[in-house]
Structures are given as structure tokens and as C-alpha cells.
Design a protein around this motif. Structure first.
Motif, PDB file in Angstrom:
ATOM      1  N   MET A  59       0.840  -1.208  -0.009  1.00 40.83           N
ATOM      2  CA  MET A  59      -0.133  -0.011   0.008  1.00 40.83           C
ATOM      3  C   MET A  59       0.787   1.214   0.036  1.00 40.83           C
ATOM      4  O   MET A  59       1.820   1.386   0.762  1.00 40.83           O
ATOM      5  CB  MET A  59      -0.919  -0.002   1.309  1.00 40.83           C
ATOM      6  N   PRO A  60       0.697   2.150  -1.054  1.00 39.49           N
ATOM      7  CA  PRO A  60       1.468   3.406  -1.094  1.00 39.49           C
ATOM      8  C   PRO A  60       1.327   4.031   0.230  1.00 39.49           C
ATOM      9  O   PRO A  60       0.460   4.150   1.196  1.00 39.49           O
ATOM     10  CB  PRO A  60       0.712   4.285  -2.181  1.00 39.49           C
ATOM     11  N   LEU A  68     -17.926  17.597   3.902  1.00 35.46           N
ATOM     12  CA  LEU A  68     -16.866  16.976   4.389  1.00 35.46           C
ATOM     13  C   LEU A  68     -15.677  17.436   3.951  1.00 35.46           C
ATOM     14  O   LEU A  68     -15.529  17.563   2.647  1.00 35.46           O
ATOM     15  CB  LEU A  68     -17.184  15.544   4.631  1.00 35.46           C
ATOM     16  N   SER A  69     -14.820  17.520   4.700  1.00 36.67           N
ATOM     17  CA  SER A  69     -13.382  17.835   3.856  1.00 36.67           C
ATOM     18  C   SER A  69     -12.795  16.575   3.988  1.00 36.67           C
ATOM     19  O   SER A  69     -13.262  15.194   4.020  1.00 36.67           O
ATOM     20  CB  SER A  69     -12.471  18.431   5.011  1.00 36.67           C
ATOM     21  N   LEU A  70     -11.531  16.556   2.955  1.00 39.33           N
ATOM     22  CA  LEU A  70     -10.773  15.250   2.772  1.00 39.33           C
ATOM     23  C   LEU A  70     -10.598  14.411   3.833  1.00 39.33           C
ATOM     24  O   LEU A  70     -10.502  13.242   3.946  1.00 39.33           O
ATOM     25  CB  LEU A  70      -9.676  15.618   1.810  1.00 39.33           C
ATOM     26  N   GLU A  71     -10.093  15.381   4.789  1.00 38.66           N
ATOM     27  CA  GLU A  71      -9.574  14.521   6.140  1.00 38.66           C
ATOM     28  C   GLU A  71     -10.906  13.788   6.892  1.00 38.66           C
ATOM     29  O   GLU A  71     -10.549  12.789   7.627  1.00 38.66           O
ATOM     30  CB  GLU A  71      -8.951  15.675   7.058  1.00 38.66           C
ATOM     31  N   GLU A  72     -12.060  14.396   6.860  1.00 38.51           N
ATOM     32  CA  GLU A  72     -13.095  13.882   7.348  1.00 38.51           C
ATOM     33  C   GLU A  72     -13.875  12.877   6.882  1.00 38.51           C
ATOM     34  O   GLU A  72     -14.645  11.988   7.275  1.00 38.51           O
ATOM     35  CB  GLU A  72     -14.343  15.058   7.690  1.00 38.51           C
ATOM     36  N   TYR A  73     -13.672  12.715   5.335  1.00 39.25           N
ATOM     37  CA  TYR A  73     -14.604  11.753   4.604  1.00 39.25           C
ATOM     38  C   TYR A  73     -14.268  10.455   4.970  1.00 39.25           C
ATOM     39  O   TYR A  73     -15.085   9.619   4.902  1.00 39.25           O
ATOM     40  CB  TYR A  73     -13.980  12.171   3.140  1.00 39.25           C
ATOM     41  N   SER A  91     -13.708   6.423   6.263  1.00 33.06           N
ATOM     42  CA  SER A  91     -14.431   5.707   7.100  1.00 33.06           C
ATOM     43  C   SER A  91     -13.895   4.400   6.893  1.00 33.06           C
ATOM     44  O   SER A  91     -12.785   4.120   6.384  1.00 33.06           O
ATOM     45  CB  SER A  91     -15.971   5.611   6.616  1.00 33.06           C
ATOM     46  N   ASP A  92     -14.470   3.304   7.776  1.00 33.10           N
ATOM     47  CA  ASP A  92     -13.745   2.088   8.217  1.00 33.10           C
ATOM     48  C   ASP A  92     -14.024   1.564   6.626  1.00 33.10           C
ATOM     49  O   ASP A  92     -13.302   0.559   6.187  1.00 33.10           O
ATOM     50  CB  ASP A  92     -14.378   1.206   9.051  1.00 33.10           C
ATOM     51  N   GLU A  93     -15.105   1.659   5.908  1.00 32.95           N
ATOM     52  CA  GLU A  93     -15.578   1.207   4.665  1.00 32.95           C
ATOM     53  C   GLU A  93     -14.783   1.625   3.629  1.00 32.95           C
ATOM     54  O   GLU A  93     -14.499   1.066   2.570  1.00 32.95           O
ATOM     55  CB  GLU A  93     -17.029   1.159   4.305  1.00 32.95           C
ATOM     56  N   ILE A  94     -14.363   2.764   3.525  1.00 28.97           N
ATOM     57  CA  ILE A  94     -13.663   3.453   2.702  1.00 28.97           C
ATOM     58  C   ILE A  94     -12.606   4.307   3.375  1.00 28.97           C
ATOM     59  O   ILE A  94     -12.604   5.661   3.579  1.00 28.97           O
ATOM     60  CB  ILE A  94     -14.704   4.291   1.657  1.00 28.97           C
ATOM     61  N   PRO A  95     -11.503   3.666   3.463  1.00 28.50           N
ATOM     62  CA  PRO A  95     -10.327   4.367   4.107  1.00 28.50           C
ATOM     63  C   PRO A  95      -9.401   5.219   3.144  1.00 28.50           C
ATOM     64  O   PRO A  95      -9.897   5.520   1.892  1.00 28.50           O
ATOM     65  CB  PRO A  95      -9.112   3.315   4.352  1.00 28.50           C
ATOM     66  N   MET A  96      -8.714   6.121   3.632  1.00 29.72           N
ATOM     67  CA  MET A  96      -8.110   7.099   2.692  1.00 29.72           C
ATOM     68  C   MET A  96      -7.301   6.731   1.541  1.00 29.72           C
ATOM     69  O   MET A  96      -7.589   7.221   0.379  1.00 29.72           O
ATOM     70  CB  MET A  96      -7.130   7.980   3.659  1.00 29.72           C
ATOM     71  N   GLU A  97      -6.610   5.614   1.643  1.00 34.76           N
ATOM     72  CA  GLU A  97      -5.928   5.131   0.563  1.00 34.76           C
ATOM     73  C   GLU A  97      -7.174   4.606  -0.652  1.00 34.76           C
ATOM     74  O   GLU A  97      -6.832   5.140  -1.877  1.00 34.76           O
ATOM     75  CB  GLU A  97      -5.302   3.777   0.868  1.00 34.76           C
ATOM     76  N   ILE A 136      -8.219   8.065  -2.345  1.00 30.98           N
ATOM     77  CA  ILE A 136      -7.326   8.843  -3.166  1.00 30.98           C
ATOM     78  C   ILE A 136      -7.286   7.827  -4.589  1.00 30.98           C
ATOM     79  O   ILE A 136      -7.291   8.425  -5.453  1.00 30.98           O
ATOM     80  CB  ILE A 136      -5.956   8.904  -2.614  1.00 30.98           C
ATOM     81  N   ASN A 137      -7.144   6.511  -4.259  1.00 34.19           N
ATOM     82  CA  ASN A 137      -7.417   5.923  -5.711  1.00 34.19           C
ATOM     83  C   ASN A 137      -8.495   5.902  -6.552  1.00 34.19           C
ATOM     84  O   ASN A 137      -8.554   6.257  -7.886  1.00 34.19           O
ATOM     85  CB  ASN A 137      -7.215   4.279  -5.433  1.00 34.19           C
ATOM     86  N   ILE A 138      -9.884   6.165  -5.886  1.00 34.72           N
ATOM     87  CA  ILE A 138     -10.870   6.446  -6.597  1.00 34.72           C
ATOM     88  C   ILE A 138     -10.806   7.880  -7.321  1.00 34.72           C
ATOM     89  O   ILE A 138     -11.311   8.304  -8.312  1.00 34.72           O
ATOM     90  CB  ILE A 138     -12.094   6.263  -5.889  1.00 34.72           C
ATOM     91  N   MET A 139     -10.275   8.833  -6.449  1.00 37.43           N
ATOM     92  CA  MET A 139     -10.427  10.263  -6.814  1.00 37.43           C
ATOM     93  C   MET A 139      -9.380  10.167  -8.266  1.00 37.43           C
ATOM     94  O   MET A 139      -9.702  10.961  -9.087  1.00 37.43           O
ATOM     95  CB  MET A 139      -9.683  11.431  -5.929  1.00 37.43           C
TER      96      MET A 139
END
Length: 218
Positions: A1-2, A155-160, A162-168, A171-174
Motif C-alpha cells: 500500500m502506498p 465534509l473535508s478530505l480529512e473528514e471523509y 471511514s472504515d468502509e472507505i479508508p483514505m487510500e 485517493i485511488n478513486i479520486m
């Protein structure tokens, strides 16, 4: 994972900000909530209805690329249930639960409204924050004569994440969605959107860092 370094988050924030349309909302004829894995979109649509932004809410979405392995109940049915629990009456809700992508969301919603003898002239589309711009470009491609505003959960990027959709994954989807904004107009799927050079540079850097899981496969 990056690695989710400060540099990665700064680059991701450039994409996040570009994806947001930042529209100022006003009352319209219809709220159209586009289905996804993010149930907060349903909460946002219900809130807008209850605040008087429109007399009708359409929930559109079957099981798409991200939800077909997560759920068995169509996205739109789950969204509608959330809205009803929030106080939106059945009489104000239409459900389109067969579509599997954004283009189908629009086309199948057109059919549903026609079948119900409705022809709204103005819409608020509700989507995930990082899908605002692509939803706008898709809607205006298939329904250019309508007036459109786009919004999302506030929501901000930092707030968005969740357990179902983690930050990694966010970013991949964006990254994948920005690629689609660039290439889909030539395929006839969306109207063109100008991508600033610094945003595309951020995209290239994120791809080089390994955020490539949601890119279009040749």
C-alpha cells in the motif's frame, strides 16, 4: 500500500478541491441522489428535501462497480429507506434501482420521470464530494437542457474516510475519476472540463506513487 505521507495528502487535496463544484444551492424542481457505497449521500439528499429545496427526491442506483461485492440490496433502495427514516414522505420519493453507472443514472431517471408524467426543469444532484464534477459533466452531456446544481455531504478530505472507505481507497478513486474526466468526453460520456496544469501534475505524481487501482484498464 502506498504511504499516506504529508506530500500524498497535499496532492490528494488538490484533486479533492478540483472535484468539488462549490455550487451555491437554491430551490429546484427535483433532488436527484446518485447511488454509491456512501450512505451519507442519502442523508444529504433527505436534509435538502426537509429544508425545502425541492418537492421531489429521486434515488438512482442499482449495484455498481464498487457496491456489487458489498451489498445485495440496490443502492437506491437503501438510500430511500434512509430518507424515509429521516422524515421524507413516500409521496415525495421515486426510486430507480437498475442503473450501474452515472450515465445510466441519468438515462434511467429520465425514463422514470417520463413514466410518472413528470418533467422537472431544474435539479440538485447529490453525490460523493469527489464525484461532484464528474456527475455534473455526465448530467450535462445527457440532459443539457436542464438547470443543474451539484452538492455532496459537507465534509473535508480529512473528514471523509471511514472504515468502509479508508483514505487510500478515497485517493485511488479520486485519481481514477480525474482520468475519466479527461478521457470520457472523447467517448461521448461527458462534456469537457478544463483540468488545471497543477491538478494534472498532482494526478501524475499520485499515479507514480502507486495510486492506480481505479484507473481505466485498456
Amino acid at each position: 500500500m502506498p504511504e499516506l505521507s504529508d506530500t500524498v495528502l497535499s496532492l490528494a487535496r488538490q484533486l479533492w478541491d478540483f472535484h468539488l463544484m462549490k455550487h451555491v444551492l437554491k430551490p429546484v424542481d427535483c433532488i436527484l441522489a446518485l447511488g454509491s457505497h456512501d450512505l451519507r449521500v442519502a442523508d444529504r439528499a433527505a436534509t435538502l428535501y426537509l429544508q425545502g429545496y425541492a418537492p421531489l427526491v429521486v434515488f438512482s442506483g442499482g449495484l455498481g462497480n464498487l457496491t456489487q461485492d458489498m451489498w445485495t440490496v440496490p443502492e437506491a433502495d437503501q438510500f430511500a429507506a434512509i430518507a424515509k427514516r429521516s422524515g421524507v414522505p413516500d409521496s415525495a420519493i421515486l426510486v430507480e434501482n437498475k442503473s450501474t453507472n452515472t450515465g445510466e443514472n441519468i438515462m434511467f431517471t429520465q425514463q422514470l420521470l417520463k413514466e410518472n408524467g413528470m418533467d422537472p426543469l431544474s435539479f440538485i444532484v447529490v453525490q460523493k464530494p469527489y464525484m461532484e464534477r464528474r456527475s455534473y459533466a455526465t448530467f450535462m452531456n445527457w440532459w443539457p437542457e436542464k438547470e443543474l446544481l451539484v452538492t455532496s455531504p459537507q465534509l473535508s478530505l480529512e473528514e471523509y474516510p471511514s472504515d468502509e472507505i479508508p483514505m487510500e481507497r478515497v485517493i485511488n478513486i479520486m485519481v481514477g475519476d480525474l482520468q475519466r474526466i479527461k478521457v470520457y468526453p472523447d467517448k461521448g460520456f461527458q462534456i469537457p472540463q478544463e483540468i488545471p496544469d497543477d491538478v494534472w501534475s498532482a494526478w501524475e505524481q499520485l499515479v507514480a506513487l502507486g495510486f492506480n487501482k481505479h484507473l481505466i484498464k485498456d
